[in-house]
Design a protein around this motif. Structure first.
Motif, short mmCIF file in Angstrom:
data_model
loop_
_atom_site.label_atom_id
_atom_site.label_comp_id
_atom_site.label_asym_id
_atom_site.label_seq_id
_atom_site.Cartn_x
_atom_site.Cartn_y
_atom_site.Cartn_z
N LEU A 7 0.88 -1.17 0.00
CA LEU A 7 0.00 0.00 0.00
C LEU A 7 0.91 1.22 0.00
O LEU A 7 1.71 1.40 0.92
N ALA A 85 -5.83 -5.67 1.83
CA ALA A 85 -5.34 -6.09 3.15
C ALA A 85 -5.90 -7.46 3.55
O ALA A 85 -5.36 -8.10 4.46
N ASN A 95 2.93 -1.63 4.51
CA ASN A 95 2.08 -0.44 4.59
C ASN A 95 2.98 0.79 4.55
O ASN A 95 3.60 1.15 5.55
N GLY A 102 -3.73 5.00 6.75
CA GLY A 102 -3.22 3.62 6.78
C GLY A 102 -3.75 2.79 7.93
O GLY A 102 -3.53 1.57 7.97
N THR A 106 -4.49 -1.46 8.04
CA THR A 106 -3.62 -2.19 8.97
C THR A 106 -4.48 -3.09 9.86
O THR A 106 -4.17 -4.28 10.04
N ILE A 116 2.67 -7.68 8.82
CA ILE A 116 2.80 -6.35 8.22
C ILE A 116 4.22 -5.81 8.39
O ILE A 116 4.80 -5.91 9.48
N ASN A 120 4.31 3.14 7.82
CA ASN A 120 3.30 4.17 8.05
C ASN A 120 3.13 4.46 9.55
O ASN A 120 2.27 3.90 10.22
N THR A 123 -0.15 5.55 11.62
CA THR A 123 -1.07 4.50 12.05
C THR A 123 -0.89 4.14 13.52
O THR A 123 -1.84 4.02 14.27
#
Ligand code: NDP
Ligand code: MG
Length: 381
Positions: A7, A85, A95, A102, A106, A116, A120, A123
């Motif tokens: 992403l 996701a 991410n 985000g 997540t 993950i 980001n 988040t």
């Protein structure tokens, strides 16, 4: 061979992640971007991705055209990000979108049981409590991509978490290290965008100039490693060679070093625990000659203090401070406010609002909306 999704594949971290994917011949199942249809389509074709998501709904046709009838499922909006996701058969989702947008994907990936690699940081700042609780319940791994957090993660290997006394979170100090508030009056967008050591997206580069980035990383570190605020010491280290360090109860300090190149932490997150050749330069300490260390200036760079106060207040306050900052940085980049206004707006959130407990996603989204609306009012005054 690992199967990954990204992403934010068209950004600074996203494109470097694809370099790593290429080197190690990963299967790239899905890619997502905000609005850069041409680059996204090029990446999808090059890596043979099955899914492409463009966040802006009005760019869907442009993406389809750019894909030129390739057999790719085109998605859009938040629903598209969440659909990626929860794809099956994915070893790790990267991410690397910018901003707290985000958070929902997540949480979706965690609910689906997908590990993950998290760049980001917004988040974790906004929804750290929800993310860490859900990940631990589901047994989902979150591998830090942020260089400092990757460094801490690396320094924790083979040691006991409960024997950590504190972490040393290093900061380059950004382009305005050593400047007074007076000297920061009227600095331009271009000046704020010239980071001394790292080439990154525009938002994080401004965050590095205000030191908001280090404040966000302070909060990110607390959630990732289960630390209290008094266990984190921020140290300005201009050269960005020591990416952070961990001190243990015996006063032994273990640091991680390397050239400032995000491909090292990206690859570590994707290949953990393996260490194989990475397409980066070697570190030559003698070329540097000396490494320097200083205390941060909490008064000039008030965003840093604001983040520490916000996380000490807890609950929704970090999400509010983050939301106000996202709005303020966008306004600064658009030439609507001055550089120092970013800190003023972020700090005033602490005086203006009370923190509320975070029990669910809506609490975070609501806090974010309120803070952005408040910041917009300050911006348009
Ligand atoms: P960039 O601005 O370079 O890239 C952001 C990426 O996210 C782009 O691909 C952009 O797409 C995409 N994007 C933005 N909004 C959305 C959305 N709503 N839906 C889907 N995609 C979206 O940022 P960086 O790569 O620099 O940073 C990404 C994250 O990683 C940030 O949280 C940053 O703090 C963190 N980070 C970055 C580091 C770095 O070295 N760059 C270091 C450590 C952390 P488009 O191109 O279409 O706009
Ligand atoms: Mg960092």
């Amino acid at each position: 061979m690992k199967t990954i999704t990204i992403l934010g594949s068209t950004g600074s971290i996203g494109t470097q992640s694809l370099e790593i994917a290429k080197k190690h011949k990963f299967k790239v199942k899905a890619l997502a971007a905000h609005s850069n249809t041409d680059l996204l389509a090029g990446q999808v074709k090059e890596f043979g991705a099955e899914y492409a998501c463009i966040f802006c709904e009005d760019k869907v046709n442009a993406l389809k055209e750019a894909l030129n009838n390739e057999d790719v499922t085109v998605l859009s909006g938040m629903e598209g990000l969440k659909a990626i996701a929860e794809l099956d058969g994915v070893d790790i989702m990267i991410n690397s979108v910018v901003g707290m947008v985000g958070l929902e994907p997540t949480l979706t990936a965690i609910a689906h049981g997908t590990d993950i690699a998290l760049a980001n940081k917004e988040t974790l700042v906004a929804g750290g409590e929800l993310v860490i609780r859900a990940a631990s319940e589901k047994g989902v791994k979150i591998y830090p991509v942020d260089s400092e957090h990757s460094a801490i993660f690396q320094c924790l290997q083979g040691n006991k978490r409960e024997q950590v006394s504190k972490i040393l979170l290093t900061a380059s100090g950004g382009p305005f290290f050593g400047k007074t508030r007076n000297e920061l009056e009227g600095v331009t967008v271009d000046q704020a965008l010239s980071h001394p050591n790292w080439s990154m997206g525009r938002k994080i580069t401004i965050d590095s100039a205000t030191l908001m980035n280090k404040g966000l990383e302070f909060i990110e570190a607390m959630w990732l490693f289960g630390l209290r605020p008094d266990q984190i010491e921020i140290i300005v280290h201009r050269e960005s060679v020591i990416h952070s360090a961990v001190e243990y109860n015996d006063h032994s300090v273990i640091a991680q070093m390397g050239v400032p190149d995000m491909k090292i932490p990206i690859q570590y997150a994707l290949l953990y625990p393996d260490r194989v050749d990475c397409p980066t330069k070697e570190l030559s300490l003698t070329d540097y000659g000396r490494l320097t260390f200083a205390k941060p200036d909490f008064e000039t760079f008030e965003c840093l203090s604001a983040c520490i106060k916000a996380v000490t207040a807890g609950g929704t306050m970090p999400a509010m401070v983050n939301g106000a900052n996202e709005a303020a940085v966008a306004a600064f980049l658009d030439g609507k406010i001055d550089f120092l206004d970013i800190g003023r707006i972020v700090t005033s959130v602490l005086d203006e609002f009370e923190s509320k407990p975070v029990t669910c996603l809506d609490d975070v989204l609501e806090a974010d909306r309120t803070a952005r609306a408040y910041a917009e009012k300050q911006i348009n005054r």
